[in-house]
Design a protein around this motif. Sequence first.
Motif, PDB file in Angstrom:
ATOM      1  N   GLY A 109       0.855  -1.293   0.085  1.00 38.72           N
ATOM      2  CA  GLY A 109       0.043   0.007  -0.176  1.00 38.72           C
ATOM      3  C   GLY A 109       0.700   1.391  -0.035  1.00 38.72           C
ATOM      4  N   ASP A 110       1.855   1.248   0.070  1.00 38.55           N
ATOM      5  CA  ASP A 110       3.057   2.522   0.294  1.00 38.55           C
ATOM      6  C   ASP A 110       3.396   2.904  -1.242  1.00 38.55           C
ATOM      7  OD1 ASP A 110       3.354   2.923   2.983  1.00 38.55           O
ATOM      8  OD2 ASP A 110       4.638   1.110   2.960  1.00 38.55           O
ATOM      9  N   LEU A 111       2.793   2.033  -2.259  1.00 35.99           N
ATOM     10  CA  LEU A 111       3.033   2.642  -3.728  1.00 35.99           C
ATOM     11  C   LEU A 111       2.058   3.397  -4.006  1.00 35.99           C
ATOM     12  CD1 LEU A 111       4.862   1.840  -6.069  1.00 35.99           C
ATOM     13  CD2 LEU A 111       3.402   0.243  -6.803  1.00 35.99           C
ATOM     14  N   LYS A 112       2.401   4.594  -4.378  1.00 33.23           N
ATOM     15  CA  LYS A 112       1.550   5.604  -4.701  1.00 33.23           C
ATOM     16  C   LYS A 112       1.624   6.295  -6.254  1.00 33.23           C
ATOM     17  CE  LYS A 112      -0.447   5.334  -0.665  1.00 33.23           C
ATOM     18  NZ  LYS A 112      -1.529   4.692  -0.047  1.00 33.23           N
ATOM     19  N   GLN A 113       0.723   6.592  -6.814  1.00 37.35           N
ATOM     20  CA  GLN A 113       0.892   7.017  -8.215  1.00 37.35           C
ATOM     21  C   GLN A 113       1.389   8.602  -8.292  1.00 37.35           C
ATOM     22  OE1 GLN A 113      -1.671   6.139 -11.343  1.00 37.35           O
ATOM     23  NE2 GLN A 113      -0.620   7.382 -12.777  1.00 37.35           N
ATOM     24  N   LYS A 114       2.350   8.882  -8.817  1.00 39.37           N
ATOM     25  CA  LYS A 114       2.782  10.477  -8.834  1.00 39.37           C
ATOM     26  C   LYS A 114       3.076  10.568 -10.415  1.00 39.37           C
ATOM     27  CE  LYS A 114       5.922  13.725  -6.485  1.00 39.37           C
ATOM     28  NZ  LYS A 114       4.825  14.554  -6.253  1.00 39.37           N
ATOM     29  N   SER A 115       2.150  11.548 -10.890  1.00 37.96           N
ATOM     30  CA  SER A 115       2.299  11.993 -12.212  1.00 37.96           C
ATOM     31  C   SER A 115       1.902  10.774 -12.971  1.00 37.96           C
ATOM     32  CB  SER A 115       3.588  12.735 -12.601  1.00 37.96           C
ATOM     33  OG  SER A 115       3.616  13.142 -14.016  1.00 37.96           O
ATOM     34  N   ARG A 116       2.645  10.440 -14.036  1.00 41.55           N
ATOM     35  CA  ARG A 116       2.333   8.958 -14.913  1.00 41.55           C
ATOM     36  C   ARG A 116       3.295   7.923 -14.350  1.00 41.55           C
ATOM     37  NH1 ARG A 116       1.207   8.833 -20.845  1.00 41.55           N
ATOM     38  NH2 ARG A 116       0.087   7.007 -19.822  1.00 41.55           N
ATOM     39  N   GLY A 117       3.969   8.258 -13.073  1.00 40.72           N
ATOM     40  CA  GLY A 117       4.777   7.161 -12.297  1.00 40.72           C
ATOM     41  C   GLY A 117       4.211   6.845 -11.166  1.00 40.72           C
ATOM     42  N   CYS A 118       4.856   5.790 -10.463  1.00 43.15           N
ATOM     43  CA  CYS A 118       4.812   5.401  -8.859  1.00 43.15           C
ATOM     44  C   CYS A 118       5.801   5.483  -8.201  1.00 43.15           C
ATOM     45  CB  CYS A 118       4.188   4.086  -9.068  1.00 43.15           C
ATOM     46  SG  CYS A 118       2.514   3.650  -9.317  1.00 43.15           S
ATOM     47  N   VAL A 119       5.437   6.085  -6.763  1.00 45.07           N
ATOM     48  CA  VAL A 119       6.758   6.175  -5.863  1.00 45.07           C
ATOM     49  C   VAL A 119       6.428   5.411  -4.740  1.00 45.07           C
ATOM     50  CG1 VAL A 119       7.518   8.478  -7.110  1.00 45.07           C
ATOM     51  CG2 VAL A 119       5.666   8.271  -4.932  1.00 45.07           C
ATOM     52  N   ILE A 120       7.516   5.263  -4.016  1.00 43.86           N
ATOM     53  CA  ILE A 120       7.340   5.068  -2.500  1.00 43.86           C
ATOM     54  C   ILE A 120       8.374   5.855  -1.838  1.00 43.86           C
ATOM     55  CG2 ILE A 120       8.109   2.968  -0.741  1.00 43.86           C
ATOM     56  CD1 ILE A 120       6.965   1.037  -2.499  1.00 43.86           C
ATOM     57  N   ASN A 121       7.875   6.562  -0.764  1.00 50.57           N
ATOM     58  CA  ASN A 121       8.589   7.350  -0.037  1.00 50.57           C
ATOM     59  C   ASN A 121       9.906   6.760   0.686  1.00 50.57           C
ATOM     60  OD1 ASN A 121       7.145   9.560  -0.730  1.00 50.57           O
ATOM     61  ND2 ASN A 121       5.841   9.415   1.124  1.00 50.57           N
ATOM     62  N   VAL A 122      10.934   7.621   1.053  1.00 57.59           N
ATOM     63  CA  VAL A 122      12.193   6.977   1.715  1.00 57.59           C
ATOM     64  C   VAL A 122      11.769   6.421   2.805  1.00 57.59           C
ATOM     65  CG1 VAL A 122      14.407   7.414   2.666  1.00 57.59           C
ATOM     66  CG2 VAL A 122      13.755   8.591   0.525  1.00 57.59           C
ATOM     67  N   GLY A 123      12.231   5.091   3.346  1.00 57.17           N
ATOM     68  CA  GLY A 123      11.980   4.579   4.592  1.00 57.17           C
ATOM     69  C   GLY A 123      10.741   3.860   4.673  1.00 57.17           C
ATOM     70  N   LYS A 124       9.870   3.898   3.607  1.00 57.76           N
ATOM     71  CA  LYS A 124       8.597   3.045   3.664  1.00 57.76           C
ATOM     72  C   LYS A 124       8.678   1.859   2.726  1.00 57.76           C
ATOM     73  CE  LYS A 124       6.657   6.366   6.077  1.00 57.76           C
ATOM     74  NZ  LYS A 124       6.085   5.993   7.355  1.00 57.76           N
ATOM     75  N   GLY A 125       7.794   1.135   2.737  1.00 59.53           N
ATOM     76  CA  GLY A 125       7.642  -0.067   1.822  1.00 59.53           C
ATOM     77  C   GLY A 125       8.335  -1.401   2.209  1.00 59.53           C
ATOM     78  N   LYS A 126       7.890  -2.366   1.734  1.00 59.88           N
ATOM     79  CA  LYS A 126       8.447  -3.658   2.309  1.00 59.88           C
ATOM     80  C   LYS A 126       9.527  -4.442   1.159  1.00 59.88           C
ATOM     81  CE  LYS A 126       4.639  -6.251  -0.068  1.00 59.88           C
ATOM     82  NZ  LYS A 126       3.469  -7.252   0.136  1.00 59.88           N
ATOM     83  N   THR A 127       9.378  -3.985  -0.009  1.00 62.64           N
ATOM     84  CA  THR A 127      10.443  -4.463  -1.043  1.00 62.64           C
ATOM     85  C   THR A 127      10.587  -3.453  -2.119  1.00 62.64           C
ATOM     86  OG1 THR A 127      10.446  -6.579  -2.444  1.00 62.64           O
ATOM     87  CG2 THR A 127       8.529  -5.697  -2.529  1.00 62.64           C
ATOM     88  N   SER A 128      11.522  -3.600  -2.820  1.00 58.44           N
ATOM     89  CA  SER A 128      11.995  -2.873  -4.073  1.00 58.44           C
ATOM     90  C   SER A 128      12.230  -3.782  -5.322  1.00 58.44           C
ATOM     91  CB  SER A 128      13.112  -1.999  -3.817  1.00 58.44           C
ATOM     92  OG  SER A 128      14.142  -2.903  -3.812  1.00 58.44           O
ATOM     93  N   LEU A 129      11.822  -4.982  -5.147  1.00 60.55           N
ATOM     94  CA  LEU A 129      11.888  -5.814  -6.436  1.00 60.55           C
ATOM     95  C   LEU A 129      10.623  -6.744  -6.802  1.00 60.55           C
ATOM     96  CD1 LEU A 129      15.713  -6.845  -6.185  1.00 60.55           C
ATOM     97  CD2 LEU A 129      14.766  -4.959  -7.959  1.00 60.55           C
ATOM     98  N   GLY A 130      10.203  -7.394  -7.807  1.00 63.69           N
ATOM     99  CA  GLY A 130       9.355  -8.096  -8.016  1.00 63.69           C
ATOM    100  C   GLY A 130       8.880  -8.344  -9.265  1.00 63.69           C
ATOM    101  N   CYS A 131       8.263  -9.480  -9.673  1.00 61.96           N
ATOM    102  CA  CYS A 131       7.725  -9.888 -11.088  1.00 61.96           C
ATOM    103  C   CYS A 131       6.352  -9.595 -11.190  1.00 61.96           C
ATOM    104  CB  CYS A 131       8.392 -11.155 -11.245  1.00 61.96           C
ATOM    105  SG  CYS A 131      10.057 -11.365 -11.589  1.00 61.96           S
ATOM    106  N   LEU A 132       6.005  -8.843 -12.336  1.00 58.55           N
ATOM    107  CA  LEU A 132       4.601  -8.563 -12.677  1.00 58.55           C
ATOM    108  C   LEU A 132       4.135  -9.287 -14.096  1.00 58.55           C
ATOM    109  CD1 LEU A 132       1.991  -6.931 -12.085  1.00 58.55           C
ATOM    110  CD2 LEU A 132       3.088  -5.146 -13.661  1.00 58.55           C
ATOM    111  N   CYS A 133       3.007 -10.000 -13.642  1.00 55.04           N
ATOM    112  CA  CYS A 133       2.437 -10.862 -14.885  1.00 55.04           C
ATOM    113  C   CYS A 133       1.214  -9.668 -15.329  1.00 55.04           C
ATOM    114  CB  CYS A 133       1.781 -11.992 -14.601  1.00 55.04           C
ATOM    115  SG  CYS A 133       1.144 -12.833 -16.121  1.00 55.04           S
ATOM    116  N   PRO A 134       1.386  -8.705 -16.214  1.00 54.84           N
ATOM    117  CA  PRO A 134       0.338  -7.750 -16.452  1.00 54.84           C
ATOM    118  C   PRO A 134      -0.969  -8.350 -17.031  1.00 54.84           C
ATOM    119  CG  PRO A 134       2.242  -7.540 -18.126  1.00 54.84           C
ATOM    120  CD  PRO A 134       2.415  -8.909 -17.154  1.00 54.84           C
ATOM    121  N   SER A 135      -1.854  -7.651 -16.507  1.00 56.25           N
ATOM    122  CA  SER A 135      -3.216  -8.295 -16.980  1.00 56.25           C
ATOM    123  C   SER A 135      -3.446  -7.643 -18.408  1.00 56.25           C
ATOM    124  CB  SER A 135      -4.404  -7.745 -16.003  1.00 56.25           C
ATOM    125  OG  SER A 135      -4.440  -6.199 -15.871  1.00 56.25           O
ATOM    126  N   THR A 136      -3.091  -6.834 -18.882  1.00 51.11           N
ATOM    127  CA  THR A 136      -3.201  -6.199 -20.226  1.00 51.11           C
ATOM    128  C   THR A 136      -1.986  -6.130 -20.934  1.00 51.11           C
ATOM    129  OG1 THR A 136      -3.482  -4.093 -19.583  1.00 51.11           O
ATOM    130  CG2 THR A 136      -5.241  -5.166 -19.735  1.00 51.11           C
TER     131      THR A 136
END
Length: 232
Positions: A109-136
């Motif tokens: 839930g710490d991932l937030k949209q900012k402009s046309r990107g996404c960010v996590i603030n410094v010190g927040k979040g649980k991970t910085s890497l992952g694999c996505l199987c996109p729905s489209t």
Amino acid sequence: MRIVVNHLTRMRPGYICVAGLNLETGKHIRPILEGAQLGRDLLVRHGGPFDIASVVDLGATRHTGVPPETEDYVFDPNNATRVKDMTPEKFWELLVKTSHRSLGKIFGGDLKQKSRGCVINVGKGKTSLGCLCPSTPPEMEVTIYDKIRINLTDSPFTLNLSVTDLRLYKDDHVTPRRKVVEQIAKRVKEGVGVILSMGLTRPWTKPGDNAPRHWLQVNNIHLEDDPTWQLG
């Protein structure tokens, strides 16, 4: 510790970033040096251990990760050895097994949209890497500014993200390999299965912003019809 490499990204010219899946736990591991970046000399093509789908024994490691970059492990490249390359079938099977269907499942839930990107603030979040199987199917392009970008829809996000896949750039780490990008975009559009290795940048302050943040990017693009494509 043994990993299979599924993140291989460009940094500034001459330097790279690498991450892989721990073959025992299925968790992402980012091998790093203390106080320095990994050099291109660590690529298989230059006699090193790292390329996509390479199984690498890192030797002894020391965990140094802090949120969201919990995957960081210091290692000694002199002790790292390339064991083998994983077969295309096994590598794709592992990517499917460890991927998620949404960015929220990866980054929380710490991932937030900012402009046309996404960010996590410094010190927040649980991970910085992952694999996505996109729905489209995502749409990749080289812009008029010679930047490789992907348009990605992942509810509730509508994103335009930077692509840092080392295989898509010439040796200067700047110039896109346009024909390669076009071929991959065509295959995705035609329905070839795709899994994206996603990652957060190290903290930086984007021009016009007022604070450093971790920005979401596409580290690598894996296609079902040739999942172990390497630099060569």
